[in-house]
Design a protein around this motif. Structure first.
Motif, short mmCIF file in Angstrom:
data_model
loop_
_atom_site.label_atom_id
_atom_site.label_comp_id
_atom_site.label_asym_id
_atom_site.label_seq_id
_atom_site.Cartn_x
_atom_site.Cartn_y
_atom_site.Cartn_z
N ALA A 636 0.86 -1.19 0.00
CA ALA A 636 0.00 0.00 0.00
C ALA A 636 0.90 1.24 0.00
O ALA A 636 2.06 1.19 0.40
CB ALA A 636 -0.91 -0.01 1.22
N THR A 637 0.35 2.35 -0.49
CA THR A 637 1.09 3.61 -0.45
C THR A 637 1.16 4.09 1.00
O THR A 637 0.14 4.22 1.67
CB THR A 637 0.40 4.64 -1.35
OG1 THR A 637 0.40 4.14 -2.69
CG2 THR A 637 1.14 5.96 -1.32
N SER A 655 5.83 3.47 -2.09
CA SER A 655 5.34 2.09 -2.18
C SER A 655 6.51 1.22 -2.62
O SER A 655 7.47 1.70 -3.24
CB SER A 655 4.17 1.96 -3.16
OG SER A 655 4.58 2.31 -4.47
N ASN A 657 7.55 -2.68 -4.37
CA ASN A 657 7.03 -3.89 -4.98
C ASN A 657 8.01 -5.04 -4.84
O ASN A 657 9.16 -4.87 -4.40
CB ASN A 657 6.59 -3.66 -6.44
CG ASN A 657 7.74 -3.58 -7.43
OD1 ASN A 657 8.85 -4.02 -7.19
ND2 ASN A 657 7.45 -3.01 -8.59
N TRP A 665 6.01 9.09 -3.98
CA TRP A 665 4.74 9.70 -4.33
C TRP A 665 4.52 11.02 -3.60
O TRP A 665 5.01 11.22 -2.50
CB TRP A 665 3.58 8.76 -3.98
CG TRP A 665 3.67 7.41 -4.61
CD1 TRP A 665 3.84 6.21 -3.98
CD2 TRP A 665 3.62 7.11 -6.01
NE1 TRP A 665 3.87 5.18 -4.89
CE2 TRP A 665 3.73 5.71 -6.14
CE3 TRP A 665 3.46 7.89 -7.16
CZ2 TRP A 665 3.71 5.08 -7.39
CZ3 TRP A 665 3.43 7.26 -8.39
CH2 TRP A 665 3.55 5.88 -8.50
N SER A 669 -2.90 9.02 -2.41
CA SER A 669 -3.81 8.41 -3.38
C SER A 669 -3.08 7.73 -4.53
O SER A 669 -3.70 7.03 -5.32
CB SER A 669 -4.76 9.48 -3.94
OG SER A 669 -4.03 10.50 -4.60
N ASP A 670 -1.78 7.95 -4.65
CA ASP A 670 -1.02 7.29 -5.73
C ASP A 670 -0.90 5.80 -5.45
O ASP A 670 -0.87 5.37 -4.29
CB ASP A 670 0.37 7.91 -5.85
CG ASP A 670 0.31 9.35 -6.35
OD1 ASP A 670 -0.26 9.57 -7.43
OD2 ASP A 670 0.83 10.24 -5.66
N VAL A 671 -0.81 5.02 -6.52
CA VAL A 671 -0.78 3.56 -6.40
C VAL A 671 0.43 3.02 -7.14
O VAL A 671 0.68 3.38 -8.29
CB VAL A 671 -2.07 2.93 -6.96
CG1 VAL A 671 -2.01 1.40 -6.86
CG2 VAL A 671 -3.29 3.47 -6.23
N GLN A 673 3.09 0.28 -8.98
CA GLN A 673 2.99 -0.75 -10.01
C GLN A 673 3.79 -1.99 -9.60
O GLN A 673 4.74 -1.90 -8.81
CB GLN A 673 3.50 -0.24 -11.35
CG GLN A 673 2.52 0.65 -12.10
CD GLN A 673 2.63 2.11 -11.70
OE1 GLN A 673 3.71 2.63 -11.49
NE2 GLN A 673 1.49 2.78 -11.60
N THR A 674 3.42 -3.12 -10.20
CA THR A 674 4.08 -4.39 -9.88
C THR A 674 4.99 -4.86 -11.01
O THR A 674 5.50 -5.97 -10.95
CB THR A 674 3.04 -5.48 -9.61
OG1 THR A 674 2.26 -5.67 -10.80
CG2 THR A 674 2.13 -5.09 -8.47
#
Length: 802
Positions: A636-637, A655, A657, A665, A669-671, A673-674
């Motif tokens: 999660a961010t 975040s 991965n 970020w 609210s930013d998400v 990537q994997t």
């Protein structure tokens, strides 16, 4: 009231009057009441709709009536066969039953178990209601069961409700027990309890209660709405079950009615739900009596269903909203576009950009140029026309605005049935995000102006943006005509379709696609950063920085970008050559892109790179970061512990991965990537805004975080602990990112790099990206890309902002 049932089946079905499926009693003289009990309860032999001349019933087995009429009305009874199961004791409202399912299956298949089947034992209970009532029936057991309510005992198609249980944990928004809610009119119904799959049954409980559903739980009481209506908080959990229609199985539904004028389209949509996985189904039906499916939402996100009325008169339709939880829904009436036929195309010119084109309103026709895609499937098509002067180049880009559906782009020489396909822009199921553009180019070499028809087709209701350009073909196909670029140059569409030079003798000898040329001057000590991305799926770009035209070696090169620093004391002129190369595994269908976007920056690099002795932070007391425990996963961010600047801009969150990437970020609210496929830095496609201590296809261990020191000189450490290469699980890597408060210095430390048995070089960076990239993907500091021995456990990398 609690009682014990002695039967042996686990599915609850409620059916209408008459176990043989007949809806009522004999309307004539005499009622045949003879019944033969097969041992499990009363069996209704059925009632004739005409005069009964003396019907005899022959028992064909336990609880089964042969239905043979020896009297004069033989053959007049056309109802469904008698119920194949002995009845349990009748249910009442309220009721509470404890029973045990055992024995063999009678294969009373139900509509809500089509995927799993019902091969285990069943029970059937009659239920009589004397007035219209909302009934909630809950079946609960340690095994999975189904509860169905039927109007005819032996007819699964008569089910008015069917729900299954989830003993191993329900989907989002679903109850664990089989919970069927249905509004029943007066009559006798049949409740079927059945095991899922080929279960053996067991103990279960059945609870029957009255409930008050929303008024519009039935189609007959649909709530009237008009265009522009937006309804919030529609509680589907309180609604009643309804039969399966369109693509959706039986389940809770609310109903709405709306008039759709001729020439208008009804668009019904719902936003993403608060609980992921509880997206509702939307169905547009032609009425309640025999509801034919006019449109459905399918699996699109967000959910949307569209119905176009071209009947010549206003149509009253029913909208069914199915699912669970609280849902918002909007009803819009939209004027159908005029360019739904080729005879009335929308006129476009150079520079035209059209947003939000609604392809689902288009005419239904084969996808021009693409009769082989999805067989000969028909597509909804919108048409546009453009005049192209002699010697000019037409460029068209169609960009999907959603993650699902299939687009096709064609350029045609007219509207006639035998129109020539001038150019194909490809067709594909677009991927999520903005990376699924289709493009087509056509050069008018005829000597006179030509009118071209642009056809954009959609299968699946995909909306799109359309961009059109008309201009001179590129002159920089020859190195001597190179286009001059400078700091800040951004060229969104560079057409390589007329390029001829392939630079076989330069670096990247296997990248032999034709190239376009650009010239740049780099001041002393400054860095040239070139970012380039193919405008479409299935290809990448090869970028070379040369000392001069026809040079046989490169100053720098890379896939989708290249970085070169002028270490001389005087300015340096360079040539940039860019070509489009097919991916190793291009997607099927359509054609590869023929244009690319180019971004150029020239200046002092935002970070200077140096090395420092490895000094890994002791993470014994570190906190495990959730969400990074499976392959291709991302956390999660999360908020940073102190203020930090990244590429000169403040960042507040991060975040991480499982593929060795940490993204920075500016908001919560930013998400992240994997992405497991690493690329060279910089690259404008996602992921961007990252620190890559070791970006490769990795298999996860544990990620820990720890803040050490005291303000204003704290250090925040993120450690990937005992990760391995996905292609070699015997390898072991532990590495860290360390962020320094106040100085904004970034360090990457490599604590252990233990080679595996299959890829010994992999742990030292032979297939990894190491470096930093800004949020736009246009500027970065690249330490290495797929370079053997680029990292080791002796030297940490330090990136110091200028």
């Amino acid at each position: 009231m609690t009682r014990v049932g002695l039967g042996f089946a686990a599915v609850l079905i409620v059916a209408g009057l008459g176990c043989d499926g007949e809806s009522g009693m004999d309307a004539g003289e005499g009622v045949d009441a003879a019944m033969t009990d097969g041992g499990g309860g009363p069996t209704d032999a059925g009632f004739d709709a005409g005069s009964d001349a003396g019907m005899e019933m022959t028992d064909a087995g336990p609880g089964m009536d042969s239905g043979t009429d020896a009297g004069s009305d033989a053959g007049t009874d056309a109802g469904p066969p008698a119920c194949a199961l002995p009845m349990q004791a009748p249910l009442s409202i309220p009721d509470d039953v404890s029973a045990r399912l055992s024995g063999a299956s009678m294969n009373m298949s139900t509509t809500c178990t089509s995927a799993t089947g019902t091969g285990g034992p069943e029970h059937v209970y009659p239920l009589t209601v004397t007035s219209t009532v909302g009934v909630e029936i809950v079946g609960d057991a340690s095994f999975d069961i189904a509860v169905a309510v039927r109007a005819a005992c032996a007819d699964a198609l008569s089910e008015v409700a069917c729900e299954r249980s989830y003993s191993a944990g329900p989907p989002p928004g679903e109850p664990a027990a089989a919970t069927a809610r249905v509004v029943l009119d007066p009559g006798t119904y049949y409740v079927v309890v059945d095991t899922l799959g080929f279960g053996v049954g067991g103990d279960y409980t059945l609870t029957v209660a009255e409930f008050t559903p929303p008024t519009n739980s039935t189609c007959a009481a649909a709530t009237p709405v008009t265009g522009g209506t937006a309804l919030a908080g529609q509680d589907l959990d309180l609604s009643a079950s309804s039969p399966a229609t369109c693509m959706a199985a039986a389940g809770n539904a609310l109903y709405y009615s709306i008039d759709v004028p001729d020439g208008m389209a009804l668009v019904v949509s719902t936003p993403p739900p608060a609980v992921p996985g509880t997206e509702p189904d939307i169905e547009v039906l032609d009425g309640c009596a025999s509801p034919m499916c006019l449109a459905s939402s399918g699996t699109t996100f967000p959910r949307e269903a569209s119905y176009v009325n071209t009947s010549g008169s206003t149509q009253s339709v029913i909208v069914a909203l199915r699912g669970s939880g609280m849902q918002d829904v909007t009803f819009d009436l939209v004027t159908i576009p005029t360019n739904v036929t080729c005879a009335s195309p929308t006129v476009v010119t150079d520079g035209t950009i059209l947003r939000g084109q609604r392809a689902e309103f288009g005419s239904t026709s084969p996808a021009a140029c693409f009769t082989g895609i999805d067989g000969d499937a028909t597509y909804e098509t919108l048409f546009y026309s453009v005049d192209v002067p002699a010697g000019q180049l037409l460029g068209v880009t169609a960009s999907p605005t959603g993650p699902f559906g299939t687009l096709a782009l064609s350029l045609l020489d007219g509207c006639a049935a035998g129109a020539t396909c001038l150019e194909s822009g490809g067709a594909f199921p677009p991927a999520p995000g903005a990376e699924g553009e289709l493009e087509a180019f056509w050069e008018n070499t005829s000597g006179s102006a030509a009118t071209v028809i642009i056809a954009v087709a959609s299968q699946g209701g995909e909306a799109f943006d359309l961009a059109v350009s008309v201009g001179a073909p590129p002159a920089n196909t020859a190195c001597g005509m190179a286009t001059t670029v400078m700091d800040g140059t951004s060229l969104p569409v560079e057409f390589a379709g007329t390029a001829t030079d392939t630079l076989e003798t330069a670096c990247m000898a296997t990248a032999t696609a034709p190239v376009l040329y650009y010239a740049a001057t780099i001041p002393a000590g400054e860095t040239l950063t070139v970012g380039s991305t193919a405008n479409g799926m299935g290809a990448t770009t090869a970028v070379r920085v040369l000392t001069a035209c026809r040079a046989t070696s490169c100053l720098a090169n890379g896939t989708n970008g290249a970085v070169f620093t002028n270490t001389r004391r005087t300015p340096r002129d360079v040539i940039i050559a860019v070509g489009i190369e097919p991916d190793a595994f291009p997607p099927p269908g359509g054609t590869l892109p023929s244009s690319f976007a180019l971004d150029v920056t020239i200046g002092f690099p935002p970070y200077t790179e140096s090395t420092t002795p490895t000094s890994c932070t002791d993470m014994t007391t570190g906190t495990v970061l959730p969400g990074v425990t499976s392959d291709d996963s991302v956390s999660a961010t999360t908020a940073l512990p102190f203020a930090f600047e990244f590429f000169g801009a403040p960042v507040t969150h991060y975040s991480v991965n499982s593929n060795g990437l940490m993204q920075m970020w500016g908001s919560a609210s930013d998400v992240g990537q994997t992405t497991f496929t690493n690329v060279a830095i910089p690259n404008a496609t996602n992921p961007n805004s990252f620190i890559a201590p070791f970006w490769d296809d990795l298999f996860p261990g544990t990620v820990r975080t720890l803040t050490t020191g005291t303000a204003p000189n704290r250090v925040f450490t993120v450690q990937w602990t005992t990760f391995s290469l996905f292609r070699d699980r015997s390898a072991s890597l532990t590495f860290q990112v360390q962020l320094s408060e106040t100085s904004n210095v970034i360090e990457t430390h490599y604590c252990t790099l233990t080679p595996g048995t299959m890829d010994a070089a992999g742990v030292n960076g032979s297939s990894a990206t190491v470096g930093l990239e800004n949020g736009a993907g246009t500027v970065g500091t690249s330490h290495s890309f797929d370079t053997a021995a680029s990292v080791n456990t002796t030297d940490a990398l330090r990136f110091t902002p200028r």
